[in-house]
Scaffold this motif. Structure first.
Motif, PDB file in Angstrom:
ATOM      1  N   LEU A   1     -16.451   9.589  -8.730  1.00 58.71           N
ATOM      2  CA  LEU A   1     -16.788   8.055  -8.606  1.00 58.71           C
ATOM      3  C   LEU A   1     -16.267   7.420 -10.186  1.00 58.71           C
ATOM      4  O   LEU A   1     -15.806   6.381 -10.192  1.00 58.71           O
ATOM      5  N   ALA A   2     -16.745   8.220 -11.215  1.00 55.91           N
ATOM      6  CA  ALA A   2     -16.651   7.777 -12.430  1.00 55.91           C
ATOM      7  C   ALA A   2     -14.969   7.704 -12.677  1.00 55.91           C
ATOM      8  O   ALA A   2     -14.571   6.983 -13.330  1.00 55.91           O
ATOM      9  N   VAL A   3     -14.450   8.731 -12.139  1.00 58.71           N
ATOM     10  CA  VAL A   3     -12.608   8.756 -12.665  1.00 58.71           C
ATOM     11  C   VAL A   3     -12.140   7.636 -11.757  1.00 58.71           C
ATOM     12  O   VAL A   3     -11.451   6.918 -12.134  1.00 58.71           O
ATOM     13  N   THR A   4     -12.727   7.416 -10.235  1.00 56.60           N
ATOM     14  CA  THR A   4     -12.246   6.578  -9.789  1.00 56.60           C
ATOM     15  C   THR A   4     -12.438   5.165 -10.393  1.00 56.60           C
ATOM     16  O   THR A   4     -11.542   4.193 -10.127  1.00 56.60           O
ATOM     17  N   SER A   5     -13.534   4.795 -10.817  1.00 56.86           N
ATOM     18  CA  SER A   5     -14.056   3.547 -11.452  1.00 56.86           C
ATOM     19  C   SER A   5     -12.914   3.327 -12.738  1.00 56.86           C
ATOM     20  O   SER A   5     -12.621   2.385 -13.095  1.00 56.86           O
ATOM     21  N   GLN A   6     -12.678   4.417 -13.281  1.00 57.39           N
ATOM     22  CA  GLN A   6     -11.753   4.296 -14.504  1.00 57.39           C
ATOM     23  C   GLN A   6     -10.324   3.866 -14.185  1.00 57.39           C
ATOM     24  O   GLN A   6      -9.721   3.036 -14.839  1.00 57.39           O
ATOM     25  N   ASN A   7      -9.765   4.493 -13.078  1.00 63.77           N
ATOM     26  CA  ASN A   7      -8.675   4.200 -12.426  1.00 63.77           C
ATOM     27  C   ASN A   7      -8.748   2.457 -12.082  1.00 63.77           C
ATOM     28  O   ASN A   7      -7.875   2.006 -12.472  1.00 63.77           O
ATOM     29  N   ILE A   8      -9.572   2.209 -11.503  1.00 63.15           N
ATOM     30  CA  ILE A   8      -9.779   0.805 -10.878  1.00 63.15           C
ATOM     31  C   ILE A   8      -9.869  -0.190 -12.261  1.00 63.15           C
ATOM     32  O   ILE A   8      -9.138  -1.129 -12.486  1.00 63.15           O
ATOM     33  N   ALA A   9     -10.509   0.257 -13.330  1.00 59.23           N
ATOM     34  CA  ALA A   9     -10.694  -0.362 -14.474  1.00 59.23           C
ATOM     35  C   ALA A   9      -9.294  -0.676 -15.044  1.00 59.23           C
ATOM     36  O   ALA A   9      -9.266  -1.422 -15.838  1.00 59.23           O
ATOM     37  N   ASN A  10      -8.569   0.351 -15.109  1.00 66.23           N
ATOM     38  CA  ASN A  10      -7.202   0.338 -15.850  1.00 66.23           C
ATOM     39  C   ASN A  10      -6.273  -0.134 -14.793  1.00 66.23           C
ATOM     40  O   ASN A  10      -4.897   0.232 -15.437  1.00 66.23           O
ATOM     41  N   LEU A  11      -6.403  -0.464 -13.903  1.00 65.24           N
ATOM     42  CA  LEU A  11      -5.670  -1.099 -12.874  1.00 65.24           C
ATOM     43  C   LEU A  11      -4.297  -1.841 -13.705  1.00 65.24           C
ATOM     44  O   LEU A  11      -3.072  -1.596 -13.185  1.00 65.24           O
ATOM     45  N   ASN A  12      -4.491  -2.645 -14.580  1.00 70.45           N
ATOM     46  CA  ASN A  12      -3.554  -3.648 -15.193  1.00 70.45           C
ATOM     47  C   ASN A  12      -3.295  -3.100 -16.657  1.00 70.45           C
ATOM     48  O   ASN A  12      -2.716  -3.992 -17.375  1.00 70.45           O
ATOM     49  N   THR A  13      -3.831  -1.980 -16.863  1.00 73.86           N
ATOM     50  CA  THR A  13      -3.359  -1.609 -18.355  1.00 73.86           C
ATOM     51  C   THR A  13      -2.016  -0.939 -18.403  1.00 73.86           C
ATOM     52  O   THR A  13      -1.774   0.154 -17.689  1.00 73.86           O
ATOM     53  N   PRO A  14      -1.224  -1.727 -19.307  1.00 68.78           N
ATOM     54  CA  PRO A  14       0.244  -0.909 -19.398  1.00 68.78           C
ATOM     55  C   PRO A  14       0.141   0.584 -19.959  1.00 68.78           C
ATOM     56  O   PRO A  14      -0.598   0.946 -20.827  1.00 68.78           O
ATOM     57  N   GLY A  15       0.959   1.299 -19.458  1.00 69.53           N
ATOM     58  CA  GLY A  15       1.002   2.774 -19.982  1.00 69.53           C
ATOM     59  C   GLY A  15      -0.078   3.544 -19.413  1.00 69.53           C
ATOM     60  O   GLY A  15      -0.129   4.774 -19.752  1.00 69.53           O
ATOM     61  N   TYR A  16      -1.149   3.191 -18.639  1.00 70.27           N
ATOM     62  CA  TYR A  16      -2.296   3.963 -18.074  1.00 70.27           C
ATOM     63  C   TYR A  16      -1.634   4.800 -17.065  1.00 70.27           C
ATOM     64  O   TYR A  16      -0.940   4.496 -15.997  1.00 70.27           O
ATOM     65  N   SER A  17      -2.037   6.186 -17.055  1.00 67.85           N
ATOM     66  CA  SER A  17      -1.670   7.198 -16.174  1.00 67.85           C
ATOM     67  C   SER A  17      -2.937   7.372 -15.055  1.00 67.85           C
ATOM     68  O   SER A  17      -3.869   7.709 -15.737  1.00 67.85           O
ATOM     69  N   ARG A  18      -2.666   7.307 -13.970  1.00 73.80           N
ATOM     70  CA  ARG A  18      -3.943   7.680 -12.938  1.00 73.80           C
ATOM     71  C   ARG A  18      -4.528   8.924 -13.303  1.00 73.80           C
ATOM     72  O   ARG A  18      -3.828   9.934 -13.486  1.00 73.80           O
ATOM     73  N   GLN A  19      -5.612   8.979 -13.233  1.00 78.67           N
ATOM     74  CA  GLN A  19      -6.376  10.403 -13.170  1.00 78.67           C
ATOM     75  C   GLN A  19      -6.903  10.845 -11.932  1.00 78.67           C
ATOM     76  O   GLN A  19      -7.383   9.974 -10.940  1.00 78.67           O
ATOM     77  N   GLU A  20      -7.429  12.034 -11.699  1.00 77.14           N
ATOM     78  CA  GLU A  20      -7.973  12.521 -10.738  1.00 77.14           C
ATOM     79  C   GLU A  20      -8.938  13.690 -10.831  1.00 77.14           C
ATOM     80  O   GLU A  20      -8.818  14.416 -11.818  1.00 77.14           O
ATOM     81  N   ALA A  21      -9.878  13.501 -10.237  1.00 78.64           N
ATOM     82  CA  ALA A  21     -11.033  14.808 -10.449  1.00 78.64           C
ATOM     83  C   ALA A  21     -10.670  16.046  -9.487  1.00 78.64           C
ATOM     84  O   ALA A  21     -10.447  15.841  -8.286  1.00 78.64           O
ATOM     85  N   VAL A  22     -10.442  17.084 -10.087  1.00 82.91           N
ATOM     86  CA  VAL A  22     -10.086  18.239  -9.252  1.00 82.91           C
ATOM     87  C   VAL A  22     -11.329  18.899  -8.811  1.00 82.91           C
ATOM     88  O   VAL A  22     -12.097  19.641  -9.658  1.00 82.91           O
ATOM     89  N   LEU A  23     -11.472  18.752  -7.526  1.00 82.63           N
ATOM     90  CA  LEU A  23     -13.088  19.610  -7.003  1.00 82.63           C
ATOM     91  C   LEU A  23     -12.740  21.083  -6.476  1.00 82.63           C
ATOM     92  O   LEU A  23     -11.568  21.416  -5.913  1.00 82.63           O
ATOM     93  N   GLN A  24     -13.666  21.891  -6.841  1.00 84.27           N
ATOM     94  CA  GLN A  24     -13.490  23.332  -6.477  1.00 84.27           C
ATOM     95  C   GLN A  24     -14.824  23.718  -6.112  1.00 84.27           C
ATOM     96  O   GLN A  24     -15.771  23.355  -6.646  1.00 84.27           O
ATOM     97  N   SER A  25     -14.953  24.456  -4.835  1.00 87.65           N
ATOM     98  CA  SER A  25     -16.095  25.081  -4.493  1.00 87.65           C
ATOM     99  C   SER A  25     -16.369  26.155  -5.780  1.00 87.65           C
ATOM    100  O   SER A  25     -15.705  26.813  -6.004  1.00 87.65           O
ATOM    101  N   THR A  26     -17.794  26.129  -5.695  1.00 90.80           N
ATOM    102  CA  THR A  26     -18.350  27.171  -6.711  1.00 90.80           C
ATOM    103  C   THR A  26     -18.201  28.549  -5.872  1.00 90.80           C
ATOM    104  O   THR A  26     -17.777  28.621  -4.720  1.00 90.80           O
ATOM    105  N   SER A  27     -18.582  29.653  -6.840  1.00 94.47           N
ATOM    106  CA  SER A  27     -18.411  31.031  -6.285  1.00 94.47           C
ATOM    107  C   SER A  27     -19.473  31.311  -5.232  1.00 94.47           C
ATOM    108  O   SER A  27     -20.684  30.766  -5.441  1.00 94.47           O
ATOM    109  N   PRO A  28     -19.048  31.889  -3.986  1.00 99.50           N
ATOM    110  CA  PRO A  28     -19.896  31.936  -2.867  1.00 99.50           C
ATOM    111  C   PRO A  28     -21.001  33.242  -3.231  1.00 99.50           C
ATOM    112  O   PRO A  28     -20.366  34.160  -4.171  1.00 99.50           O
ATOM    113  N   ALA A  29     -21.986  33.132  -2.502  1.00 99.86           N
ATOM    114  CA  ALA A  29     -22.987  34.206  -2.742  1.00 99.86           C
ATOM    115  C   ALA A  29     -22.724  35.121  -1.355  1.00 99.86           C
ATOM    116  O   ALA A  29     -22.682  34.983  -0.525  1.00 99.86           O
TER     117      ALA A  29
END
Length: 549
Positions: free
Chosen positions: A22-50
């Motif tokens: 959500l924080a990454v999405t918020s940062q993207n929305i906040a910089n919608l009109n920022t020149p030169g800003y590159s969209r960021q994304e959070a890479v989710l990965q499942s933790t090691s199984p037990a």
């Protein structure tokens, strides 16, 4: 960990992961009109199984990386194109100023004055004894001289302004290089610890783009996200620190600055000739090549008028019976020694035969006890042993050499340099205007005045066979053509730049629809994660209640 505490832990990790997303999405929305800003994304990965029975069971989710959505190839192209855009932009602006200098639309330019000058000569031919016609001719000549002087001064002022702009751009390059070096340090500090310095990289890309607009650069990726920047033919500008460009006055170029790089070794490196693009390239080309070329044509035209009119005027007779007089002040060839000369040679030049003048540039050089005089346009040259003193004639010029020039000493000689700014009348007495072809014909003889007036239609060898008006028209046409070419190239370059910017936006730009969808998606996941913890808590409470009962 398939017990209730395991569910608690899965819920906790999910809360943290979706909160970060959500924080990454918020940062993207906040910089919608920022020149030169590159969209960021959070890479989710499942933790090691037990390991469990009947098989492995998941333990939750984590954010492994927050990455920048970015295409290096497009960014490199976009940065490179900025150099061409910057060069064409300054060319277009300066050429528009030059066009204004040669704009005769208001009837006050050189062309109009030249026509009025010959019109006054025709009036004199119609009434050769008229003092009023003679006075009018002197006035029209003063007007013509004034127009040449004004055009010359305006061109020189544009060159001075361009020189000032070059110094300004040098300062901007230094500022940008320093900022890039500082960001290099911050990016290294972040990424050496395994972080992605996404926002810092965006800021640096923006600075590299701005720098490329000023001067053509090449970049080389270094360790831990650092980027090394070179200019010219691989001269470093930014490494672990930024180096400094300097504007150094060049005595061989009217004191205008050359671009030198200070690498901190105690001396500077002249990189002026190796700058291949960007605003600096455009400004230097305009100041040192294009505008001097236009000035040279203006000087050549002025010198040719002086030379042709004086020759014809000297053949005639004034009302006072005088003859052999110049109408304009005679040409005074210039001799300029290069700053690197070490000898004590004294060089002078005068007009020896005005009919042989070519108004080409000449170079006089000394080597091995010999001197060589060379026409830089045709390549014609003459070499002989130097004896102190020596006088030679070459293509209408008499060149006087004396003193002890050293090997390698070089002098530039011109019969027309600066004439547009130095034209002057040889006399202010209207009676000395030579309208007659013989002393006996005074005052009614108009034959020399007719010959002077006919110079308007004469093709002049020094002007490539063109008449005065045609040569001026060709100069104006060349300036207009250069200006239009710069305008068209700039328009085309803007289209390329816009296309690249659009391509970058398609890859790295922020889509509000997409981010809104992500916002809802991660919000729901966050709420479900919280609900999961609540359910786990209820399960645990149920078990505790069972023990109590």
């Amino acid at each position: 960990m398939s017990n209730i505490l395991g569910i608690f832990n899965i819920g906790k990790l999910a809360l943290f992961a979706n909160q970060r997303a959500l924080a990454v999405t918020s940062q993207n929305i906040a910089n919608l009109n920022t020149p030169g800003y590159s969209r960021q994304e959070a890479v989710l990965q499942s933790t090691s199984p037990a390991n469990d029975l009947p098989g492995q069971i998941g333990t939750g989710v984590q954010v492994t990386e927050i990455r920048r959505v970015f295409d290096q190839f497009i960014q490199t192209q976009l940065t490179s194109e900025q150099s061409t855009l910057g060069r064409l932009d300054v060319e277009k602006g300066a050429l528009a100023q030059v066009e204004a200098v040669f704009n005769d639309a208001q009837g006050t330019g050189v062309s109009q004055s030249l026509s009025q000058f010959f019109s006054a000569l025709h009036d004199l031919a119609n009434n050769p004894q008229g003092i009023a016609e003679r006075t009018a001719l002197l006035e029209q000549t003063r007007s013509l001289i004034s127009q040449f002087s004004t055009a010359n001064n305006q061109l020189q002022q544009i060159r001075k302004d361009l020189n000032g702009e070059i110094q300004g751009v040098i300062g901007e390059v230094n500022s940008l290089a320093t900022q890039i070096a500082n960001l290099n340090g911050q990016i290294r500090q972040a990424e050496v610890s395994g972080q992605n310095a996404n926002d810092l990289r965006d800021q640096r890309d923006g600075l590299l783009k701005d720098l490329s607009e000023k001067i053509d650069i090449h970049t080389i990726d270094g360790e831990f996200g650092q980027v090394n920047v070179t200019v010219g033919q691989g001269t470093p500008l930014v490494e672990s620190k930024a180096y400094t460009l300097q504007g150094v006055a060049n005595a061989d170029n009217s004191g205008f600055v050359k671009v030198a790089l200070d690498l901190g070794t105690g001396s500077t490196t002249d990189i002026t000739s190796s700058i291949g693009n960007g605003q600096l390239k455009g400004l230097i080309d305009l100041r040192d090549n294009l505008i001097p070329g236009y000035s040279d044509r203006l000087d050549r035209l002025a010198a040719t008028i002086v030379n042709e009119v004086n020759q014809q005027h000297q053949a005639g007779y004034g009302l006072d019976g005088s003859t052999g007089n110049n109408f304009f002040s005679p040409l005074a060839p210039t001799v300029t020694g290069l700053s690197r000369n070490t000898g004590s040679g004294a060089i002078g030049a005068t007009v020896n035969n005005p009919t042989l003048l070519t108004f080409d540039p000449y170079r006089l050089s000394f080597a091995g006890g010999n001197y060589t005089i060379q026409n830089l346009t045709t390549g014609a040259s003459s070499t002989a042993a130097y004896v102190n003193p020596t006088t030679i004639t070459f293509e209408g010029l008499q060149i006087n050499m004396a003193g002890a020039p050293a090997n390698g000493d070089t002098f530039e000689i011109s019969a027309h340099q600066g004439v547009a700014g130095s034209m002057a009348l040889a006399t202010t007495d209207p009676r000395k205007i030579a309208a007659a072809s013989s002393a006996g014909g005074v005052p009614g003889d108009n034959s020399n005045a007719l010959l002077l007036a006919q110079l308007q239609e004469k093709g002049v060898t020094a002007l490539g066979g063109s008449t005065f008006n045609d040569f001026y028209g060709q100069t104006v046409g060349q300036i207009g053509s250069d200006s239009q070419a710069a305008q068209h190239s700039l328009t085309a370059e803007k289209v390329i730049n816009e296309n690249l910017t659009q391509q970058r936006g398609e890859v790295s730009g922020v889509s509000l629809d997409e981010e809104t969808t992500n916002l809802i998606k991660f919000q729901r996941a966050f709420e479900a994660s919280a609900r999961l913890i609540t359910v786990a808590d209820q399960l645990l409470q149920t078990i505790l209640d069972m023990k109590t009962t």
